[in-house]
Design a protein around this motif. Structure first.
Motif, PDB file in Angstrom:
ATOM      1  N   UNK A 245       0.829  -1.205   0.000  1.00  0.00           N
ATOM      2  CA  UNK A 245       0.000   0.000   0.000  1.00  0.00           C
ATOM      3  C   UNK A 245       0.861   1.253   0.000  1.00  0.00           C
ATOM      4  N   UNK A 246       1.914   1.251   0.811  1.00  0.00           N
ATOM      5  CA  UNK A 246       2.802   2.413   0.869  1.00  0.00           C
ATOM      6  C   UNK A 246       3.515   2.645  -0.453  1.00  0.00           C
ATOM      7  N   UNK A 247       4.014   1.583  -1.058  1.00  0.00           N
ATOM      8  CA  UNK A 247       4.763   1.712  -2.320  1.00  0.00           C
ATOM      9  C   UNK A 247       3.853   2.150  -3.469  1.00  0.00           C
ATOM     10  N   UNK A 248       2.647   1.593  -3.541  1.00  0.00           N
ATOM     11  CA  UNK A 248       1.726   1.990  -4.601  1.00  0.00           C
ATOM     12  C   UNK A 248       1.268   3.434  -4.406  1.00  0.00           C
ATOM     13  N   UNK A 249       1.097   3.834  -3.142  1.00  0.00           N
ATOM     14  CA  UNK A 249       0.716   5.225  -2.856  1.00  0.00           C
ATOM     15  C   UNK A 249       1.844   6.183  -3.246  1.00  0.00           C
ATOM     16  N   UNK A 250       3.088   5.767  -3.010  1.00  0.00           N
ATOM     17  CA  UNK A 250       4.237   6.586  -3.416  1.00  0.00           C
ATOM     18  C   UNK A 250       4.289   6.737  -4.937  1.00  0.00           C
TER      19      UNK A 250
ATOM     20  N   UNK B 133      -4.753  -7.358   9.799  1.00  0.00           N
ATOM     21  CA  UNK B 133      -3.814  -6.822   8.815  1.00  0.00           C
ATOM     22  C   UNK B 133      -4.353  -6.952   7.392  1.00  0.00           C
ATOM     23  N   UNK B 134      -5.343  -7.835   7.190  1.00  0.00           N
ATOM     24  CA  UNK B 134      -5.966  -7.991   5.870  1.00  0.00           C
ATOM     25  C   UNK B 134      -6.694  -6.731   5.428  1.00  0.00           C
ATOM     26  N   UNK B 135      -6.971  -5.807   6.363  1.00  0.00           N
ATOM     27  CA  UNK B 135      -7.623  -4.552   5.982  1.00  0.00           C
ATOM     28  C   UNK B 135      -6.779  -3.734   5.014  1.00  0.00           C
ATOM     29  N   UNK B 136      -5.463  -3.966   5.033  1.00  0.00           N
ATOM     30  CA  UNK B 136      -4.613  -3.247   4.076  1.00  0.00           C
ATOM     31  C   UNK B 136      -4.906  -3.654   2.643  1.00  0.00           C
ATOM     32  N   UNK B 137      -5.639  -4.750   2.459  1.00  0.00           N
ATOM     33  CA  UNK B 137      -6.028  -5.167   1.106  1.00  0.00           C
ATOM     34  C   UNK B 137      -7.071  -4.238   0.507  1.00  0.00           C
ATOM     35  N   UNK B 138      -7.650  -3.341   1.319  1.00  0.00           N
ATOM     36  CA  UNK B 138      -8.555  -2.316   0.777  1.00  0.00           C
ATOM     37  C   UNK B 138      -7.780  -1.208   0.076  1.00  0.00           C
TER      38      UNK B 138
ATOM     39  N   UNK C 186      -8.732  10.753  -4.558  1.00  0.00           N
ATOM     40  CA  UNK C 186      -9.130  11.160  -3.201  1.00  0.00           C
ATOM     41  C   UNK C 186      -9.488   9.951  -2.360  1.00  0.00           C
ATOM     42  N   UNK C 187     -10.220   9.013  -2.961  1.00  0.00           N
ATOM     43  CA  UNK C 187     -10.607   7.802  -2.248  1.00  0.00           C
ATOM     44  C   UNK C 187      -9.374   6.997  -1.836  1.00  0.00           C
ATOM     45  N   UNK C 188      -8.407   6.918  -2.724  1.00  0.00           N
ATOM     46  CA  UNK C 188      -7.189   6.169  -2.431  1.00  0.00           C
ATOM     47  C   UNK C 188      -6.438   6.760  -1.246  1.00  0.00           C
ATOM     48  N   UNK C 189      -6.290   8.086  -1.241  1.00  0.00           N
ATOM     49  CA  UNK C 189      -5.572   8.751  -0.148  1.00  0.00           C
ATOM     50  C   UNK C 189      -6.333   8.619   1.169  1.00  0.00           C
ATOM     51  N   UNK C 190      -7.661   8.787   1.129  1.00  0.00           N
ATOM     52  CA  UNK C 190      -8.468   8.703   2.351  1.00  0.00           C
ATOM     53  C   UNK C 190      -8.452   7.302   2.948  1.00  0.00           C
ATOM     54  N   UNK C 191      -8.591   6.291   2.102  1.00  0.00           N
ATOM     55  CA  UNK C 191      -8.561   4.906   2.590  1.00  0.00           C
ATOM     56  C   UNK C 191      -7.180   4.573   3.145  1.00  0.00           C
ATOM     57  N   UNK C 192      -6.156   5.030   2.457  1.00  0.00           N
ATOM     58  CA  UNK C 192      -4.782   4.785   2.927  1.00  0.00           C
ATOM     59  C   UNK C 192      -4.553   5.402   4.308  1.00  0.00           C
TER      60      UNK C 192
END
Length: 365
Positions: A51-56, A292-297, A329-335
């Protein structure tokens, strides 16, 4: 004549012995805590670095396209992703050394084996999002092969089992997490395309897409593998739209533009996303307790946001711009939400995940 008796109390100072005992206990406790952490850790924890790498990577592209966005946010995200990935890799390496039997158990598990791709996916995304390494440099190419070789090795092992090994057929082993292997090949294909290695990129893309079609059709038929999937891991259903979204990104990098095939894959991922969102009861039971599976969102939404950015760059109309704004926006908020929830539930983060290992799926014998 009675002589009055007197009680004599003798106090023995045990402070020195207690200090020694306390030091001994602390010395014994440290390796116990470490082993407890290692026994709780599994490859599924690399969802966090994914999640961190894809967000970067999303912020790298957005900052490049929109100069008004703060570049500092991108640099902070990338270095946070790097620190997280290095920490998880070190911990998992220690687990391979000290608890190799548990790693073997994970490798033979019908869900756990798929997440062994996650470290390589995270490293490839981190490399593609790197602010200081050019794709045509020798360092980039060397690191690409270091991260891509484990993907190809796992492909040979996993895909070969599906049509050659008894009791490991895809119709039995298939589950939503099987799409992680597809995403690994497609992310590697995008990395190869960024370096200009078109033939290598096409090879990895075709390998990923052929197996995606097979896995998708198998899961669509609701065969036994999918029925064995634990309720707590249902956030992994978001991988259904992450795979075509990643394929669209890879094809865009291979062709150099967001052509018809890339758009078709983007629309497919968009349709599957809407289908999942319209069925909240599917995920209702999985959000009762933090896992930890919540990070799959997080990272599947980020892949969809990356697609929407590329689509808006190609089409350049109001609808595409709105889609880009919504999904980014959704991606940043969920992250951010998942990160805060993880911090709030940090005590539960490294507890042994009994759900993964107690699920009644097929295993090697």
């Amino acid at each position: 004549m009675e002589i009055p008796s007197q009680e004599i109390h003798i106090m023995i100072d045990n402070t020195i012995s207690r200090r020694k005992e306390r030091k001994t206990n602390l010395a014994d406790a440290e390796p116990i805590v470490l082993m407890s952490v290692l026994s709780s850790l599994h490859a599924g924890y690399f969802r966090i670095s994914l999640s961190l790498c894809s967000q970067a990577l999303l912020w790298k592209i957005m900052v490049h396209l929109h100069s008004e966005l703060p570049s500092m946010a991108y640099y902070l995200l990338w270095y946070l992703a790097l620190a997280t990935q290095v920490s998880l890799c070190f911990l998992y390496a220690f687990k391979c050394i000290f608890l190799f039997d548990m790693v073997k158990e994970e490798f033979s598990h019908y869900i756990g084996v798929n997440y062994l791709y996650a470290p390589s996916i995270s490293c490839l995304l981190l490399l593609q999002a790197a602010p200081m390494i050019e794709p045509h440099s020798v360092l980039y190419q060397t690191l690409f092969w270091i991260f891509a070789v484990p993907v190809l090795t796992l492909d040979t092992k996993l895909y070969g089992q599906w049509f050659t090994t008894e009791k490991r057929f895809l119709s039995i082993m298939a589950n939503p997490a099987s799409q992680v292997s597809v995403i690994a090949n497609l992310v590697a294909a995008r990395g190869a395309a960024e370096m200009g290695w078109k033939e290598c990129a096409l090879c990895l893309f075709s390998l990923g897409m052929v197996h995606y079609l097979v896995i998708f059709v198998t899961l669509y038929q609701r065969l036994p593998g999918g029925n064995n999937f634990p309720t707590t891991l249902r956030p992994v259903f978001f991988l259904f739209f992450a795979a075509p979204a990643t394929a669209s990104l890879a094809w865009n990098s291979i062709c150099g533009n967001f052509d018809t095939i890339a758009k078709m894959l983007f629309f497919l991922s968009l349709f599957i996303f809407i289908s999942l969102v319209c069925r909240p009861n599917l995920l209702k039971k999985s959000i009762k307790r933090f896992n930890v599976a919540w990070w799959a969102y997080s990272f599947p939404i980020t892949f969809l946001a990356l697609n929407s950015v590329q689509y808006a760059q190609e089409v350049k109309d109001h609808v595409a711009s709105v889609l880009m704004f919504i999904f980014s926006s959704m991606s940043v908020l969920i992250f951010i939400s998942v990160m805060l929830l993880t911090a709030a539930n940090s005590k539960r983060l490294l507890r042994r995940d009994h759900v993964l290992w107690s699920s009644t799926g097929p295993k090697d014998k």
